[in-house]
Each structure stands twice: as C-alpha cells, then as structure tokens.
Design a protein around this motif. Sequence first.
Motif, PDB file in Angstrom:
ATOM      1  N   LEU A   1       0.844  -1.203   0.000  1.00  0.00           N
ATOM      2  CA  LEU A   1       0.000   0.000   0.000  1.00  0.00           C
ATOM      3  C   LEU A   1       0.876   1.249   0.000  1.00  0.00           C
ATOM      4  O   LEU A   1       0.618   2.196  -0.759  1.00  0.00           O
ATOM      5  N   LEU A   2       1.907   1.271   0.823  1.00  0.00           N
ATOM      6  CA  LEU A   2       2.846   2.401   0.823  1.00  0.00           C
ATOM      7  C   LEU A   2       3.544   2.531  -0.532  1.00  0.00           C
ATOM      8  O   LEU A   2       3.729   3.644  -1.041  1.00  0.00           O
ATOM      9  N   HIS A   3       3.923   1.407  -1.090  1.00  0.00           N
ATOM     10  CA  HIS A   3       4.578   1.394  -2.395  1.00  0.00           C
ATOM     11  C   HIS A   3       3.677   2.037  -3.452  1.00  0.00           C
ATOM     12  O   HIS A   3       4.129   2.852  -4.270  1.00  0.00           O
ATOM     13  N   SER A   4       2.386   1.686  -3.429  1.00  0.00           N
ATOM     14  CA  SER A   4       1.439   2.245  -4.393  1.00  0.00           C
ATOM     15  C   SER A   4       1.194   3.731  -4.140  1.00  0.00           C
ATOM     16  O   SER A   4       1.117   4.522  -5.083  1.00  0.00           O
ATOM     17  N   LEU A   5       1.058   4.109  -2.871  1.00  0.00           N
ATOM     18  CA  LEU A   5       0.798   5.521  -2.539  1.00  0.00           C
ATOM     19  C   LEU A   5       1.976   6.430  -2.862  1.00  0.00           C
ATOM     20  O   LEU A   5       1.791   7.607  -3.187  1.00  0.00           O
ATOM     21  N   LEU A   6       3.187   5.905  -2.795  1.00  0.00           N
ATOM     22  CA  LEU A   6       4.383   6.714  -3.031  1.00  0.00           C
ATOM     23  C   LEU A   6       4.840   6.672  -4.490  1.00  0.00           C
ATOM     24  O   LEU A   6       5.944   7.110  -4.801  1.00  0.00           O
ATOM     25  N   GLY A   7       4.018   6.138  -5.370  1.00  0.00           N
ATOM     26  CA  GLY A   7       4.327   6.185  -6.789  1.00  0.00           C
ATOM     27  C   GLY A   7       5.006   4.958  -7.339  1.00  0.00           C
ATOM     28  O   GLY A   7       5.322   4.918  -8.529  1.00  0.00           O
ATOM     29  N   GLY A   8       5.283   3.973  -6.554  1.00  0.00           N
ATOM     30  CA  GLY A   8       5.861   2.731  -7.048  1.00  0.00           C
ATOM     31  C   GLY A   8       7.332   2.795  -7.391  1.00  0.00           C
ATOM     32  O   GLY A   8       7.843   1.927  -8.075  1.00  0.00           O
ATOM     33  N   GLY A   9       8.030   3.802  -6.922  1.00  0.00           N
ATOM     34  CA  GLY A   9       9.444   3.923  -7.262  1.00  0.00           C
ATOM     35  C   GLY A   9      10.387   3.472  -6.175  1.00  0.00           C
ATOM     36  O   GLY A   9      11.597   3.672  -6.287  1.00  0.00           O
ATOM     37  N   GLY A  10       9.867   2.888  -5.142  1.00  0.00           N
ATOM     38  CA  GLY A  10      10.719   2.493  -4.021  1.00  0.00           C
ATOM     39  C   GLY A  10      11.567   1.277  -4.325  1.00  0.00           C
ATOM     40  O   GLY A  10      11.104   0.320  -4.929  1.00  0.00           O
ATOM     41  N   ARG A  11      12.840   1.357  -3.934  1.00  0.00           N
ATOM     42  CA  ARG A  11      13.756   0.228  -4.109  1.00  0.00           C
ATOM     43  C   ARG A  11      14.477   0.011  -2.792  1.00  0.00           C
ATOM     44  O   ARG A  11      15.081   0.917  -2.235  1.00  0.00           O
ATOM     45  N   LEU A  12      14.416  -1.194  -2.325  1.00  0.00           N
ATOM     46  CA  LEU A  12      15.139  -1.575  -1.110  1.00  0.00           C
ATOM     47  C   LEU A  12      15.636  -2.993  -1.345  1.00  0.00           C
ATOM     48  O   LEU A  12      14.998  -3.960  -1.003  1.00  0.00           O
ATOM     49  N   GLY A  13      16.784  -3.107  -1.977  1.00  0.00           N
ATOM     50  CA  GLY A  13      17.276  -4.418  -2.353  1.00  0.00           C
ATOM     51  C   GLY A  13      18.769  -4.524  -2.209  1.00  0.00           C
ATOM     52  O   GLY A  13      19.425  -3.699  -1.568  1.00  0.00           O
ATOM     53  N   TRP A  14      19.331  -5.552  -2.825  1.00  0.00           N
ATOM     54  CA  TRP A  14      20.751  -5.827  -2.694  1.00  0.00           C
ATOM     55  C   TRP A  14      21.600  -4.827  -3.480  1.00  0.00           C
ATOM     56  O   TRP A  14      22.673  -4.439  -3.055  1.00  0.00           O
ATOM     57  N   GLU A  15      21.134  -4.426  -4.647  1.00  0.00           N
ATOM     58  CA  GLU A  15      21.957  -3.581  -5.504  1.00  0.00           C
ATOM     59  C   GLU A  15      21.742  -2.092  -5.279  1.00  0.00           C
ATOM     60  O   GLU A  15      22.685  -1.315  -5.357  1.00  0.00           O
ATOM     61  N   SER A  16      20.526  -1.691  -5.060  1.00  0.00           N
ATOM     62  CA  SER A  16      20.270  -0.259  -4.886  1.00  0.00           C
ATOM     63  C   SER A  16      19.092  -0.047  -3.950  1.00  0.00           C
ATOM     64  O   SER A  16      18.266  -0.920  -3.758  1.00  0.00           O
TER      65      SER A  16
END
Length: 179
Positions: free
Chosen positions: A28-43
């Motif tokens: 839900l946060l991902h959708s509300l914030l525009g779907g640009g969130g990245r929290l992974g191994w590379e970036s």
Amino acid sequence: MRTVKELRLAGLFAYLAALVLGLLFSYLLHSLLGGGGRLGWESFNFTGLLEGLGFLLFFTFALYVAKKAVRVPCTTLLTAGLLWPTPARRLARPLPRVEALEAYEGRGVALLVQEGRPVGLLGLSDHILPLEEVPSVEAEVAVSELSPLFLRQPLVLVVKGEEVVGAISREAFFRYLGA
C-alpha cells in the motif's frame, strides 16, 4: 486447556497473518508513493527505506496484536511454531504410590492406590483428597496454560487417560516460568 500442537498451529497462523498484513501495508505504501521504491541488494532509495520501515513497524504491531489475541508464548509466535512450549508431562514428577494408609509416613504428597487404581491424594490436607477434587490435565497440555489452576491449588496432577503420570507443584511451575 490447549495442547502443544494447538499452540504451535496458533503461533504459525498468527505469524503468517502478521507477515501478510505487513506485506500488504508495505505494498500500500509502495502504491501511494508512486511505485518507485527500491530496497534491495543492488540499490535503494528513500522511498524504499520508507516502505521497508513501514513493513517493519506494521509487522511488529501485527505480531503484538496477534500475541494478545491468541495468547501464545513469544518463542512460539516469533518462530512460527517451530519452538513449542513444554508439555505438562515433561514438568511432572512421579508421585510415590501408597497401597494402604498405614504405609503412608506423612512426608510429602503421595498417591493412594486401591486395587491398582488411584483413588486419592495424601499430604495436601489433613484428610484424603479424592482425585476428583484435585485439578488434573492431560499430559500433552502446554505448561504455559496452567497458571489459572495454580491460583487456587498448590498441585496439579498430570494424567494420560486413566493413568496418573505425575504432579506439578506450584513451586516447580513458578521455577519453570523463571519467577
């Protein structure tokens, strides 16, 4: 009184429900914030950090609510049922058996047996307590479920069918809890 198996299943379902709710909140946060969130191994970026933090907070809150709702020990809940509470049979200590009142020496609690069947308990009061008056639980009941019984009685019998496996004293119960 719930058995160890029931508590393990309750811990598993409560953990999975909290995990799903945490993931849904994160999405839900991902959708509300525009779907640009990245929290992974590379970036990663700030939006991804917010999503990860939102997941952690909501997952923790959901675990807290689930623990209160299903009344499961913390270790069982946090391991999704992999670590289970101790069954009553493991904490129970065998009671000495007395065939006749004359054989009872007056030291400690003993089980009065007639014709091979237990009929009463000696040593808790000044008279023989019938087994019906002493609280008893099945051997597979979780020890964490016994606290209401120890508020009224100093001893709980552990039975397996008609057989008396042993007894748990109030002192042993509180020692098990770490109190």
